[in-house]
Motif scaffolding. Structure first.
Motif, short mmCIF file in Angstrom:
data_model
loop_
_atom_site.label_atom_id
_atom_site.label_comp_id
_atom_site.label_asym_id
_atom_site.label_seq_id
_atom_site.Cartn_x
_atom_site.Cartn_y
_atom_site.Cartn_z
N ALA A 1 -5.48 -0.46 7.28
CA ALA A 1 -5.47 0.95 6.92
C ALA A 1 -6.55 1.72 7.67
O ALA A 1 -6.35 2.87 8.09
CB ALA A 1 -5.66 1.11 5.41
N ALA A 2 -7.70 1.08 7.87
CA ALA A 2 -8.77 1.72 8.65
C ALA A 2 -8.36 1.93 10.09
O ALA A 2 -8.78 2.89 10.74
CB ALA A 2 -10.04 0.88 8.56
N VAL B 1 0.86 -1.19 0.00
CA VAL B 1 0.00 0.00 0.00
C VAL B 1 0.90 1.24 0.00
O VAL B 1 1.64 1.47 0.96
CB VAL B 1 -0.93 0.01 1.23
N ASP C 1 -16.84 -3.95 5.38
CA ASP C 1 -16.89 -2.49 5.56
C ASP C 1 -15.74 -2.08 6.49
O ASP C 1 -15.95 -1.89 7.69
CB ASP C 1 -18.24 -2.08 6.14
N PRO C 2 -14.53 -1.94 5.95
CA PRO C 2 -13.38 -1.62 6.81
C PRO C 2 -13.54 -0.32 7.59
O PRO C 2 -13.00 -0.19 8.69
CB PRO C 2 -12.21 -1.53 5.82
N THR C 3 -14.29 0.63 7.03
CA THR C 3 -14.43 1.91 7.74
C THR C 3 -15.24 1.78 9.02
O THR C 3 -15.18 2.64 9.90
CB THR C 3 -15.10 2.95 6.84
N ARG D 1 -5.92 -8.36 0.41
CA ARG D 1 -6.50 -7.04 0.16
C ARG D 1 -7.44 -6.64 1.29
O ARG D 1 -7.43 -5.49 1.76
CB ARG D 1 -7.25 -7.06 -1.17
N ASP D 2 -8.25 -7.58 1.79
CA ASP D 2 -9.15 -7.27 2.90
C ASP D 2 -8.36 -6.91 4.15
O ASP D 2 -8.73 -5.99 4.90
CB ASP D 2 -10.07 -8.47 3.18
N THR E 1 -10.17 -9.39 9.99
CA THR E 1 -10.49 -9.26 8.57
C THR E 1 -11.85 -9.87 8.28
O THR E 1 -12.66 -9.31 7.52
CB THR E 1 -9.42 -9.96 7.72
N CYS F 1 -5.40 -5.55 4.24
CA CYS F 1 -4.85 -4.20 4.03
C CYS F 1 -5.89 -3.14 4.36
O CYS F 1 -5.59 -2.12 4.98
CB CYS F 1 -4.39 -4.04 2.58
N ARG F 2 -7.12 -3.37 3.93
CA ARG F 2 -8.18 -2.38 4.16
C ARG F 2 -8.47 -2.21 5.65
O ARG F 2 -8.63 -1.09 6.13
CB ARG F 2 -9.45 -2.81 3.41
#
Length: 661
Positions: free
Chosen positions: A532-533, A444, A556-558, A525-526, A550, A528-529
């Protein structure tokens, strides 16, 4: 003149040979004695009064003629000496000084000085003096229409005064009068220096006592002034001629240097064009430009990493001191070469390598023999343009390759199985073995760093893996079977390639078959999200370590922050407002399977302390927080919050697991 009473002159008496010789000696002196020796001599010859007067007058005329001849001889000698010095000397100031000293010796006055006429200000400025002692007098400047000097210039004729303080027919200025008094001058004679129709200045002879200048003295100084004017005018013309010759030579040298620079620039341009046509690279630009300028040349990429140099500088180094960055930034704005003053280290100039408004890198020019004039700077700018063309050309080739490999990589990690049947053949065409494609790693990075990150990813994946951009993220499939080692290796390579301190890299578990790669890509990828959140932007991790989180928040990572706030928000606010650390106690309580005694032992405190803190947590979260469902949510929220607040130590390779607390 009367004859002595005791001598009776004899009419028509002859003069002796001795008397004649004595008269000739007196005439040869060129000046009369204080007493009239001629009369005394003639009276001894017993001549009558008329004869004595007649002979005496003729002898004195001879004395005057001899004196004039001597003065003329002195003038001619001074003129010849001045002409010789004019031919020998290149310094006009020294020539004027010598002329004034010669005039001083010729006039025999206390002070002699030369004032030169300034055509711009119309002032008369003392240029040289002989016999002067007062500093103020030696720097004297006479304004127009003022004093005896201006009277000489305006009348173009000699002017003199036997007593300066009684000179009332010219305007006086206190600064001039003060300088004259400081020098003690009383009588002053000034004669103009005239060359053609131009008054060059005034030559002065002055005494410190009252003196009436005789016509002979005025004539003598005027005659010498005429000679001085000719010499001074000749010196001026000679100086102007020499200056013109020097300017002509300078212009010729400048033209020759310009022609040489143009020829050098033409050669550089021709060689660089040839390098482009034959498929050369940045190394050819650095070598060609360095040889032409006789200076070291270093080419940087957009991360200030060295990609080529005319010397043997390591391409693994990074050159980005503030002065270099500032110079390339200035060049980026202006599009021109920027000279570094003072130069930081060995570099004297910098220019940005541009493609439109996109910075592709920079050229640095070191110290050397060829001066960086306008032509050389344009040559450097042209070299930067050639470098940009070569870079774009190489990028186009890489882009084409990346596109093929990217499509292949995209199909590898795609959940669409329609392309999977052709994957083995396509991999074989790219000389890749399916068994080597094991572990998916995602990096990322910020959008502006993605180009450099992709180059670094290709290097990290070569020769047995694949790298490219999938769904907007830098993705690699590498042979490494250990996810943590794979994430760390990619992290280190991307950090070096982009010049940033840290990036986030996540590696999925190794896949056993090509079909599993799509699932591994989704898992990485999940992860990472979610990370990052949580605000984690600098880590190298294995996705399995964060699998529970994960699974919970991948859709909904946010929402992970909302979950933490909704679950343990009161505890976080309590700690923030009061400086306490209830969260640490709650975290340790969760780690110890809800055992206050175990938590107390691990924390090194009394059990009652833990119980008191848990009571405070109950007041904040409500009595139901320890019910099974609520406790599970609290446990997850506590671990997520601890994970987001963890400061990962780069030296540990970021292997810390969230359950370690």
């Amino acid at each position: 003149m009367s004859a002595p009473r005791d001598i009776e002159p004899t009419q028509g008496a002859d003069v002796s040979v001795a008397a004649v010789l004595a008269l000739l000696d007196l005439a040869a002196k060129g000046r009369p004695d204080e007493r009239d020796a001629v009369t005394d001599l003639l009276l001894t010859e017993r001549l009558d009064t008329a004869t004595v007067n007649q002979v005496g007058r003729r002898v004195r005329e001879l004395q005057g003629a001899v004196a004039r001849l001597r003065r003329r001889g002195q003038e001619l000698s001074a003129l010849f000496s001045s002409a010789r010095e004019l031919a020998e000397l290149h310094d006009v100031d020294l020539l004027i000084t010598r002329l004034v000293r010669r005039a001083h010796d010729l006039a025999g006055t206390d002070v002699t000085y030369l004032s030169e006429f300034d055509e711009t200000t119309h002032e008369l400025k003392v240029r040289s003096t002989a016999g002067a002692v007062a500093p103020s007098f030696q720097k004297l400047s006479v304004p127009p229409h003022t004093g005896l000097a201006s009277k000489v210039v305006e009348s173009r004729a000699p002017q003199w005064t036997s007593r300066y303080e009684q000179l009332h027919d010219v305007p006086h200025v206190e600064s001039i009068d003060s300088a004259v008094r400081a020098e003690g001058l009383v009588s002053i004679l000034g004669v103009p220096l005239i060359a053609g129709d131009q008054v060059l200045g005034v030559l002065f002879a002055a005494n410190r006592d009252e003196h009436a200048f005789s016509p002979e003295e005025v004539s003598l100084l005027s005659a010498f002034a005429d000679n001085v004017a000719v010499v001074l005018q000749s010196a001026r013309l000679l100086t102007r001629t020499r200056e013109a010759a020097a300017e002509t030579q300078y212009a010729y040298d400048a033209l020759a240097a310009h022609v040489e620079a143009m020829e050098r620039a033409s050669r550089v341009h021709e060689e660089l064009t040839t390098a482009v046509l034959r498929g050369g690279g940045a190394a050819d630009v650095a070598r060609t430009l360095g040889a032409a300028l006789e200076r070291p040349v270093v080419i940087l990429d957009e991360t200030y990493a060295v990609i080529a140099s005319s010397d043997d500088r390591s391409t693994a180094s990074v050159i980005d001191p503030p002065a270099i960055r500032s110079a390339i930034t200035d060049s980026l704005a202006s599009g021109h070469c920027t000279l570094l003053n003072p130069p930081p280290g060995d570099f004297h100039a910098a220019v940005a390598v541009l493609a439109g408004e996109m910075m592709l890198g920079g050229l640095l020019i070191g110290a050397g023999g060829v001066e960086l004039g306008a032509v050389e700077q344009r040559t450097i700018e042209r070299a930067a343009q050639i470098t940009a063309l070569l870079t774009l050309k190489q990028d186009a080739v890489l882009y084409a390759e990346d596109r093929v490999r990217g499509e292949l990589l995209g199909d590898l990690v795609s959940p669409d199985f329609r392309h999977h049947s052709s994957l083995p053949a396509r991999l074989q065409a790219r000389r890749l073995r399916p068994d080597d494609l094991r572990t998916v790693v995602i990096a990322v990075v910020a959008p502006e760093q993605r180009r450099a990150a992709l180059r670094a990813a290709h290097t990290a994946a070569a020769p047995s893996g694949l790298a490219g951009e999938v769904d907007g993220v830098v993705t690699l499939v590498v042979p490494e079977s250990d996810p943590q080692r794979a994430a760390t290796a990619v992290r280190d390579r991307v950090c070096a390639g982009t010049g940033v301190g840290e990036v986030l890299t996540v590696a999925a578990p190794p896949a056993e078959t090509l079909e599993e790669l799509s699932v591994r890509f989704s898992a990485a990828r999940d992860c990472c999200r979610v990370l990052a959140a949580l605000g984690l932007e600098a880590a190298a991790v294995a996705a399995d370590a964060y699998l529970p989180y994960t699974t919970l928040f991948a859709h909904d990572p946010t929402s992970v922050r909302q979950f933490i706030e909704h679950t343990i928000g009161p505890v976080l606010r309590w700690d923030a407002e009061r400086g306490t650390d209830l969260l640490a106690t709650l975290h340790r309580f969760v780690d110890c399977n809800a055992s206050p005694a175990r938590a107390a032992r691990l924390m090194g405190v009394h059990t009652n302390t833990v119980l008191q803190r848990l009571d405070r947590v109950t007041q904040l979260l409500g009595s139901a927080w320890r019910e099974p469902e609520s406790y599970f949510r609290v446990s997850v929220a506590v671990r997520l919050q601890a994970l987001s607040e963890t400061v990962l130590d780069p030296s540990s390779h970021n292997r810390q697991r969230p359950q370690d607390g």
